[in-house]
Design a protein around this motif. Structure first.
Motif, mmCIF file in Angstrom:
data_model
loop_
_atom_site.group_PDB
_atom_site.id
_atom_site.type_symbol
_atom_site.label_atom_id
_atom_site.label_comp_id
_atom_site.label_asym_id
_atom_site.label_seq_id
_atom_site.Cartn_x
_atom_site.Cartn_y
_atom_site.Cartn_z
ATOM 1 N N LEU A 6 0.814 -1.211 0.000
ATOM 2 C CA LEU A 6 0.000 0.000 0.000
ATOM 3 C C LEU A 6 0.851 1.265 0.000
ATOM 4 N N ALA A 7 2.004 1.236 0.691
ATOM 5 C CA ALA A 7 2.824 2.436 0.771
ATOM 6 C C ALA A 7 3.344 2.854 -0.594
ATOM 7 N N GLY A 50 7.067 12.105 3.775
ATOM 8 C CA GLY A 50 6.882 12.559 2.395
ATOM 9 C C GLY A 50 8.059 13.279 1.776
ATOM 10 N N LYS A 51 9.266 13.133 2.301
ATOM 11 C CA LYS A 51 10.425 13.855 1.736
ATOM 12 C C LYS A 51 10.717 13.372 0.310
ATOM 13 N N THR A 52 10.867 12.067 0.128
ATOM 14 C CA THR A 52 11.179 11.523 -1.200
ATOM 15 C C THR A 52 10.007 11.712 -2.157
ATOM 16 N N ARG A 215 4.032 6.445 6.087
ATOM 17 C CA ARG A 215 4.514 5.185 5.523
ATOM 18 C C ARG A 215 4.409 4.063 6.539
ATOM 19 N N ASP A 216 4.746 4.354 7.816
ATOM 20 C CA ASP A 216 4.604 3.324 8.848
ATOM 21 C C ASP A 216 3.145 2.925 9.017
ATOM 22 N N ASP A 222 -1.013 -2.827 6.072
ATOM 23 C CA ASP A 222 -0.757 -4.038 5.286
ATOM 24 C C ASP A 222 -0.645 -5.256 6.192
ATOM 25 N N GLN A 223 0.093 -5.108 7.283
ATOM 26 C CA GLN A 223 0.271 -6.215 8.212
ATOM 27 C C GLN A 223 -1.042 -6.584 8.885
ATOM 28 N N ALA A 224 -1.857 -5.578 9.240
ATOM 29 C CA ALA A 224 -3.141 -5.851 9.887
ATOM 30 C C ALA A 224 -4.096 -6.572 8.945
ATOM 31 N N ILE A 225 -4.058 -6.219 7.662
ATOM 32 C CA ILE A 225 -4.926 -6.904 6.688
ATOM 33 C C ILE A 225 -4.526 -8.369 6.590
#
Length: 694
Positions: A6-7, A50-52, A215-216, A222-225
């Motif tokens: 997702l990130a 959001g730097k990158t 991002r975290d 993602d991990q929770a899904i």
């Protein structure tokens, strides 16, 4: 096609899709639209803010085939290649893996060449603070004056490690952490687009655990899904994160409010089933107490960062502010001592039991204040009245009454059985030479062996008190007995004859003191109303009292306070405020209220705009409850923000103190010994050191 996390899948493709960082986006968008481009930009902030992403969007805006603008098309070859990470003129460098000066020199060898495919050659150097000192030195000159077709985009999580020479050559943008509310909103949008079922409390847990990083938050989602088999449920997220159920923390606070020791220990026992980090549990408890305190001071300021705003406001309405502050301090100090206990659970239990064991001074349930008269009622009524000492008002007579009657000290002395005019073993030097004339309705003095006086004797005219001003306790600003001054000094009859310790017949002016000490301004000269036919004389102070003379029409029979609401007048509030049993911040707020109107059982108080934030519903309810308990009646009390035309108890106490100070100054100035010292030794009085000792 392989699954994309997702990130990466939901990385923003335009500036308008960025979540947060409006202060950075506004500057970049205006620079792109107005063609005011700098040659070096530095983006700072923690991981995942959001730097990158901003750097890549900026590179896309510079090289879009439709032209330089803040809205790249996203469809041309340059936009697609930058999004896919294969644009030849976007050179992304990981400074953490290329820290040597040789790597930097190799990188800068190609700066002079024109871009191959795009409009600008963009160097994106991530984690730039990892470069060595020699690498920074090699970069300085090129970073200061690069070719017109080159742009440098630097990103770092630790800008303090960058040399000042680098910082001065870049436009610096500091990206902020994401607040939980914004993360939750974005997760709702993403999961809705992904058609994933979720529970909102689970999203709050993920947002809090992300600690400001979008991002975290996406990675945890993602991990929770995966953990929840395609769903995001609160129970699964708690198990995945290893966090405790916050309902247990709320349960502990509710047990503290209810003084339920058994429920408190049961909550700790249930908490122990999760094998938690007790230091973290205490941290959660401290954070909750802080939010409750904010809810008490300003209910609208309670944030919904945990999705529990209503629960916090409910606890704020149930807890006393004094208890809440003590709980917070005990938890804070207990967390510091937690590493020293043999077992962390024992430490938590001891901290919670300490909260139950200790209470702030004077936080007993509001009611009619206890006073010395309660003990006096237990004494045999036939005992002779001793010399009265200054103190609070004496309570009702021994005979049953329909309602308790508080009688000032002076009246209590008069109503007690009087000894016959016989020589006593211990002469009472403080009695005046001749008693003041009494009204015709006054009952005759009763012998010492007579039974309890009739109830009507309680309302007899005041007799000269059997105590002097030397017996009055020291005057304090914050704790002033409301009746001591009035009954022991203000309403004393003038001394008849020369007696030690009595108030002088006339009080001279204290003007010399006011001129010598600019800090404490002495009142204007006191004058006395000429005695007519032996009537009682009351001192007045025109300079101070004239603006508030409508507040000074106190009864000359000792100024006793009414025990029934229908006898209350606006002038009584200045002394009544300290008699209704309020303490702490509530007492301070009450002392700064002015009673503007009394209409039967309806009272109207005025407060200033400075008191508005503190005089909330909880404080108002405490004041109303104290008044109802004092008068044993249900009063209709209105609090209104308006100008105060009546004297407040605080101003009343301050005025009284200044009067006493002026009297003390005048006494020392008129003292014969002091005058002789001044004459013979050319002595001077340090007026700033004068304090009234009563």
């Amino acid at each position: 096609m392989s699954y994309q996390v997702l990130a990466r899948k939901w990385r923003p493709k335009r500036f308008q899709e960025m979540v947060g960082q409006e202060h950075v986006l506004k500057a970049l968008v205006n620079a792109l639209d107005d063609d005011r481009l700098h040659h070096a930009y530095l983006f700072t902030g923690t991981r995942g803010v959001g730097k990158t992403s901003i750097a890549r969007l900026f590179a896309k805006s510079l090289n879009c085939e439709t032209g330089v603008s803040s809205s790249p098309c996203g469809e041309c070859s340059a936009c697609r290649e930058i999004a896919e990470g294969r644009f030849v003129d976007l050179i992304e460098v990981d400074a953490a893996s290329r820290t040597k000066v040789e790597d930097t020199r190799e990188l800068l060898e190609n700066v002079q060449y024109a871009p191959t495919h795009g409009r600008y050659k963009v160097y994106l150097i991530d984690e730039v603070h990892m470069l060595s000192t020699h690498s920074f030195n090699a970069l300085l000159k090129t970073l200061e004056e690069p070719p017109p077709h080159v742009k440098f985009l630097l990103a770092t999580t630790d800008p303090q490690k960058l040399p000042v020479t680098i910082l001065s050559r870049c436009l610096q943008f500091n990206l902020k952490n994401m607040i939980p509310e914004r993360i939750v909103d974005h997760l709702k949008f993403v999961l809705g687009e992904e058609s994933v079922h979720y529970e909102e409390p689970a999203l709050w847990l993920l947002a809090r655990s992300a600690d400001g990083s979008m991002r975290d938050a996406m990675s945890l989602t993602d991990q929770a899904i995966a953990f929840g088999a395609g769903e995001v449920n609160e129970a699964d997220v708690r198990a995945m994160l290893g966090t405790i159920d916050t309902r247990l923390v709320y349960r502990m606070v509710e047990c503290l409010v209810d003084q339920d020791a058994q429920g408190l220990l049961d909550a700790v026992n249930d908490l122990a089933q999760f094998s938690p980090d007790y230091n973290t549990v205490l941290g959660d408890l401290i954070s909750l107490l802080h939010r409750i305190a904010v809810g008490q001071a300003l209910p609208s300021a309670v944030d919904n960062s945990m999705g529990d705003k209503e629960q916090v406001q409910n606890l704020a309405s149930r807890m006393r502010a004094e208890d809440l502050q003590l709980f917070y301090q005990i938890a804070l100090m207990g967390r510091k001592d937690l590493p020293f206990v043999p077992d962390a659970r024992e430490g938590l239990e001891m901290i919670l039991l300490r909260m139950l064991a200790f209470r702030p001074a004077g936080t007993a349930p509001a009611g009619r204040p206890a006073n010395a008269g309660d003990a006096a009622q237990a004494a045999p009524s036939s005992a002779p009245a001793p010399t009265q000492q200054p103190g609070p008002a004496v309570s009702a007579p021994a005979e049953p009454q329909t309602a308790p009657v508080a009688v000032p000290v002076q009246e209590a002395a008069n109503s007690a059985p009087q000894p016959t005019p016989q020589p006593e073993p211990e002469p009472q030097a403080q009695q005046p030479a001749a008693p003041a004339p009494q009204p015709a309705s006054e009952p005759k003095p009763m012998p010492s062996a007579a039974p309890e006086p009739a109830p009507q004797a309680m309302h007899a005219a005041p007799q000269p008190p059997a105590h002097t001003m030397d017996d009055v306790p020291p005057w304090e600003d914050a704790d002033i007995p409301a009746d001591d001054y009035d009954n022991g000094y203000q309403d004393l009859p003038p001394a008849q004859g020369s007696q030690p310790g009595k108030k002088p017949e006339a009080v001279p002016s204290a003007a010399p003191y006011a001129a010598a000490d600019p800090v404490v301004a002495a009142p204007a000269p006191l004058s006395e109303t000429p005695a007519q036919d032996g009537a009682q004389q009351l001192p007045t102070d025109a300079a101070i009292f004239e603006p508030l003379k409508h507040n000074l029409q106190l009864a000359q029979d000792g100024g006793d306070l009414p025990l029934q609401a229908d006898g209350l007048q606006v002038d009584h509030w200045v002394r009544l405020a300290s008699m209704i049993g309020l303490t702490g911040m509530t007492a301070s707020l009450a002392n700064n209220l002015s009673l503007e109107a009394v209409n039967g059982n309806s009272l109207t108080f005025h407060y200033t705009v400075e008191q508005k934030a503190l005089l909330n519903d909880v404080q108002q309810e405490r004041i109303v409850t104290a008044l109802n308990n004092y008068f044993a009646a249900s009063l209709d009390v209105e609090f209104r923000q308006d100008s105060q035309s009546r004297e407040t108890p605080s101003l009343y106490m301050l005025r009284k103190k200044r009067e006493r100070l002026a009297l003390a100054v005048e006494s020392i100035q008129s003292d014969e010994t002091v005058k002789r010292l001044q004459e013979h030794f050319d002595a001077e009085i340090d007026l700033a050191s004068v304090e009234p000792i009563d």
